[in-house]
Structure formats: structure tokens, C-alpha cells
Design a protein around this motif. Structure first.
Motif, mmCIF file in Angstrom:
data_model
loop_
_atom_site.group_PDB
_atom_site.id
_atom_site.type_symbol
_atom_site.label_atom_id
_atom_site.label_comp_id
_atom_site.label_asym_id
_atom_site.label_seq_id
_atom_site.Cartn_x
_atom_site.Cartn_y
_atom_site.Cartn_z
ATOM 1 N N GLY A 48 -16.278 10.969 46.208
ATOM 2 C CA GLY A 48 -15.956 12.050 45.279
ATOM 3 C C GLY A 48 -17.042 12.332 44.262
ATOM 4 N N HIS A 49 -18.145 11.585 44.326
ATOM 5 C CA HIS A 49 -19.232 11.725 43.349
ATOM 6 C C HIS A 49 -20.469 12.366 43.971
ATOM 7 C CE1 HIS A 49 -16.730 8.719 41.362
ATOM 8 N NE2 HIS A 49 -17.466 8.815 40.265
ATOM 9 N N VAL A 50 -21.348 12.838 43.107
ATOM 10 C CA VAL A 50 -22.703 13.240 43.478
ATOM 11 C C VAL A 50 -23.660 12.655 42.449
ATOM 12 C CG1 VAL A 50 -22.008 15.394 44.602
ATOM 13 C CG2 VAL A 50 -22.594 15.409 42.152
ATOM 14 N N ARG A 51 -24.911 12.481 42.875
ATOM 15 C CA ARG A 51 -25.964 12.106 41.927
ATOM 16 C C ARG A 51 -26.919 13.283 41.798
ATOM 17 N NH1 ARG A 51 -30.671 7.747 43.032
ATOM 18 N NH2 ARG A 51 -31.575 9.658 43.865
ATOM 19 N N ILE A 52 -27.191 13.661 40.565
ATOM 20 C CA ILE A 52 -28.010 14.843 40.281
ATOM 21 C C ILE A 52 -29.293 14.421 39.573
ATOM 22 C CG2 ILE A 52 -28.105 17.071 39.111
ATOM 23 C CD1 ILE A 52 -25.042 17.134 39.189
ATOM 24 N N ASN A 53 -30.418 14.850 40.102
ATOM 25 C CA ASN A 53 -31.717 14.600 39.482
ATOM 26 C C ASN A 53 -32.003 15.724 38.479
ATOM 27 O OD1 ASN A 53 -34.449 14.520 38.860
ATOM 28 N ND2 ASN A 53 -35.120 14.064 40.931
ATOM 29 N N ALA A 92 -23.371 26.311 48.539
ATOM 30 C CA ALA A 92 -24.057 26.751 47.323
ATOM 31 C C ALA A 92 -25.568 26.613 47.419
ATOM 32 C CB ALA A 92 -23.547 25.961 46.111
ATOM 33 N N ALA A 93 -26.059 26.027 48.528
ATOM 34 C CA ALA A 93 -27.501 25.826 48.740
ATOM 35 C C ALA A 93 -28.127 25.008 47.606
ATOM 36 C CB ALA A 93 -28.218 27.162 48.913
ATOM 37 N N VAL A 94 -27.413 23.948 47.214
ATOM 38 C CA VAL A 94 -27.914 22.989 46.232
ATOM 39 C C VAL A 94 -27.756 21.601 46.846
ATOM 40 C CG1 VAL A 94 -27.621 21.981 43.945
ATOM 41 C CG2 VAL A 94 -27.303 24.442 44.275
ATOM 42 N N ALA A 95 -28.834 20.834 46.869
ATOM 43 C CA ALA A 95 -28.801 19.508 47.488
ATOM 44 C C ALA A 95 -28.734 18.424 46.416
ATOM 45 C CB ALA A 95 -30.031 19.290 48.366
ATOM 46 N N PHE A 96 -27.560 17.792 46.290
ATOM 47 C CA PHE A 96 -27.382 16.623 45.447
ATOM 48 C C PHE A 96 -27.365 15.388 46.349
ATOM 49 C CE2 PHE A 96 -24.635 19.396 42.433
ATOM 50 C CZ PHE A 96 -25.767 19.854 41.791
ATOM 51 N N HIS A 97 -27.525 14.203 45.742
ATOM 52 C CA HIS A 97 -27.442 12.982 46.537
ATOM 53 C C HIS A 97 -25.983 12.686 46.864
ATOM 54 C CE1 HIS A 97 -28.740 9.460 48.493
ATOM 55 N NE2 HIS A 97 -29.754 9.170 47.717
ATOM 56 N N LEU A 98 -25.777 12.076 48.026
ATOM 57 C CA LEU A 98 -24.448 11.823 48.564
ATOM 58 C C LEU A 98 -23.808 10.622 47.891
ATOM 59 C CD1 LEU A 98 -25.504 12.207 52.317
ATOM 60 C CD2 LEU A 98 -24.617 13.989 50.803
ATOM 61 N N GLY A 99 -22.722 10.840 47.164
ATOM 62 C CA GLY A 99 -22.066 9.781 46.406
ATOM 63 C C GLY A 99 -21.676 8.556 47.213
#
Length: 384
Positions: A360-365, A344-351
Motif C-alpha cells: 500500500g506504500h510508495v517511495r518518492i524521490n 498517471a505516467a509517474v514512476a515511484f518505487h514499489l512499496g
């Protein structure tokens, strides 16, 4: 009187930045991973740094750059917390401050409690200081998280010598209550342990929550605790390097004063100048406008996820600009951020970086424009 939310800079301008957020990945990737925000700098900060550059004022940080006094005023205005500037020392950044305090608070091989899911460098700074990490995860109540006080007590009873607290908590955005913090202090005192409280996200506490500085939670907390603070998260100053170590007791103050002079020399001169401007009353309206923008975005994210990624589980945080989102129901593996970035070309932080509890998680700014946040969630939704 209502506050007009701060407007994020347009992405065309943001991509001219040279910081990690905008240089780690290509221009096709929308970055939401690292804790940098997309807002223009507070005017008082821009003014003081512009003046310093024009003067060539790029030398060493002076012995008293005024940061301690500025923070004392900020803490009194924003938190109702009275601190003594004489009990404050500066250094490079929050993690360095934690390491230096731990080195004097524990012996090599001592165990230090951390409360995952938690800021990934916590797992690294403890061994850097000679300690061993002891994990006591947060308790998931279904609608919120809280410290596992019984688990922390068992760890200290078993020989752990310190607790590394995240207050407010990163990544969940939890603001610990005064009662919880006071109870934690009592437990630490019972076992002659210390609590080091990372309070870097405190200025970003939302209006519906009340932040309690650990050292102000109770007289016992003042005795057993150290607070480490910085303007870097609230004012996007991470690259300028200035943090503060705050104490509220003669014994802990003596330990901080005994730290090598080099610890204080590591304070960045521009960081100190910017911190004084950030903590000044002049910057309060800018901070309030940013909080208004973040308040809108934290709710917007809930709406966007419900529409585009309905299997996601997200609790609106009490503080900060970071969202902790459980995507495990999608079946995208332990580290869904990898799939999201690649497809999806979106970089979230690695859970999983936040501990096993982050699988199973992501951190979103969400410290960005509403339009950019919406585009990111729509891209993720296209994978569902």
C-alpha cells in the motif's frame, strides 16, 4: 547566514542523461523511483573528473587513493566523529561491502536481522553472504518509527548472529538516536553478535536532526560494529563505484584487513577520485545548498499531498531525499505504484519491495525541482 538552495537541472537537460532514472521508462513518464538526484555535480567533483579524463587517467585505483583520509576529515567536520584512516578500506559499493563483511562475521545458515520496511537489496545480500534473513520490523509509533529492540534481542537470543542496520533508515528517513544505537550495541554484545551499519544517507541528515554514527554511539558499539559508507547518495556518484568499510576496534579491524585484496581492487578509480573531492572541505558549501533544497522539498511534498492526495499518509523524514508514503486508504491495492505509473505516467518505487510492511506504500524521490515534484503529485491527484 542562510544558505541558498541548490537548483535542480531542467528536465530537458536531465533527459540527456543515460542513467537508470532517465532510461528505464519513456519520456512520457516522470521518474521518481531510483535514488538518483537531479542536481548538477559538485564543482570539485566535476573538476577532478574532467582533469582525469583529459589526462587519460583511467587506469587502476592506487593502493591509497586518499579516500580514507578524506572521509576522516569529513566525519570530523560533519558528525564530530574521530576515526582512524588506518581502520578504513575501500571497495566497489555499499552492498558489496556488506556481503564481504557478513561472509566473515557469520557462518553459512546463520540468521541475520533486518528491520523492514527496508532497502530491498538487504533481503538479497544476506543470502548472498550465506545467511538467512530474519525480519524484525520497525515499530510504528504513529508519528515516527524506531527499532524494535525487544524483537532484535529475541532474535539474537534465538540464535541470530548479526544485525543489518540502516542508519539513517531507508525508506522512512528515520535517524536513530544515540541512546537507541547504544542499546542495540549492548544487546549485540550480550549475544556475541555483530552490527553492520549502512550509513550511506548520513551526509543528508537534515539540520533539525542529529546523526550518530553507530561506531561512535558507545564504546560497546565501537567493539561490535562495522560501518559502511559512501559519497554516492549525497553526491549522486552511484555509477562510479567507491564505498568504505570503517571499523573502530582491533578485532573488527583485523577482520576487515583480512578481506581478499580483490575486495579493494573493485574500487573504481573515478569513484575514488570523486569521493576525495566530495569529502573535501571544498564541497561542504555544495552539500549545504543541496540540504537546503531537500529541506524545502520534503515540506513541499507534505503540502502537495495534503492538497491533491489528502488520503495519503506521509511523515517528513529526518534524513535523505526519499519519502515513504502510505496510499493504502485509496484502495489501489498492495502495489499502488503500478497503477500510478500506468495511469498517471509517474514512476515511484514499489512499496512491497521493501517488505510486507510496504504494501500500500510508495517511495518518492524528492531530490528534484519543486516544479517537477508538483507536477508528479498533481498527476497522482488526478486519479483520486
Amino acid at each position: 547566514m542562510s544558505v541558498v538552495p541548490l537548483q535542480a537541472l531542467p528536465i530537458e537537460q536531465l533527459r540527456q542523461r543515460s542513467s537508470t532514472k532517465w532510461r528505464k521508462y519513456g519520456d512520457d513518464v516522470l521518474p521518481f523511483f531510483v535514488a538518483e538526484t537531479d542536481y548538477p555535480a559538485a564543482p570539485a567533483i566535476t573538476a577532478v573528473l574532467t582533469r582525469a579524463v583529459s589526462l587519460g587517467d583511467t587506469g587502476y585505483t592506487p593502493p591509497d587513493p586518499g579516500v580514507a583520509t578524506a572521509y576522516a576529515g569529513f566525519a570530523a567536520r560533519r558528525f564530530g566523529w574521530q576515526i582512524d584512516p588506518a581502520r578504513v578500506r575501500t571497495t566497489c559499493d555499499v552492498m558489496m561491502a556488506i556481503v564481504e563483511v557478513l561472509r566473515h562475521a557469520i557462518r553459512p545458515g546463520d540468521r541475520v536481522v533486518v528491520t523492514p520496511p527496508v532497502y530491498p537489496p538487504f533481503f538479497e545480500c544476506v543470502p548472498e553472504a550465506g545467511g538467512v534473513v530474519e525480519r524484525v520490523p520497525l515499530v510504528d509509533l504513529g508519528t515516527s518509527w524506531e527499532l524494535d529492540l525487544a524483537g532484535i534481542e529475541a532474535a539474537l537470543a534465538g540464535g541470530a548472529r548479526a544485525v543489518l542496520l540502516c542508519n539513517p533508515h531507508n525508506p522512512t528517513g528515520t535517524v536513530h538516536s544515540r541512546e537507541t544505537l547504544a542499546a542495540l550495541a549492548d544487546i549485540a554484545a550480550r549475544f556475541d553478535a555483530v552490527v553492520i551499519s549502512d550509513e550511506i544517507h548520513a551526509p543528508l541528515t537534515n539540520r533539525g536532526a542529529t546523526f550518530t554514527p553507530f561506531l561512535d554511539a558507545s564504546p560497546v558499539a565501537a567493539r561490535v560494529g562495522y560501518a559502511v559508507v559512501s559519497a554516492s547518495k549525497a553526491f549522486n556518484l552511484a555509477g562510479l563505484k567507491c564505498a568504505l568499510i570503517v571499523t573502530a576496534d582491533d578485532a573488527t579491524s583485523k577482520i576487515v584487513r583480512s578481506l581478499p585484496d580483490e575486495v579493494e581492487w573493485r574500487t573504481g578509480h573515478f569513484g575514488a577520485l570523486a569521493a576525495v573531492a566530495a569529502f573535501s572541505e571544498e564541497s561542504d558549501p555544495w552539500l549545504d545548498a543541496q540540504l537546503a533544497a531537500l529541506d524545502e522539498n520534503r515540506v513541499l511534498l507534505a503540502d502537495l499531498l495534503a492538497e491533491h492526495v489528502p488520503a495519503a499518509r506521509y511523515r517528513i523524514p529526518d534524513a535523505g531525499f526519499l519519502a515513504w508514503v502510505d496510499l493504502s486508504a485509496l484502495g489501489w491495492g498492495d502495489n499502488p505504484a503500478v497503477k500510478i505509473r500506468r495511469e498517471a505516467a509517474v514512476a515511484f518505487h514499489l512499496g512491497p519491495y521493501f517488505g510486507d510492511e510496504g504494501k500500500g506504500h510508495v517511495r518518492i524521490n524528492f531530490g528534484c525541482s519543486p516544479d517537477l515534484l508538483a507536477e508528479a503529485v498533481r498527476r497522482v491527484g488526478s486519479l483520486v
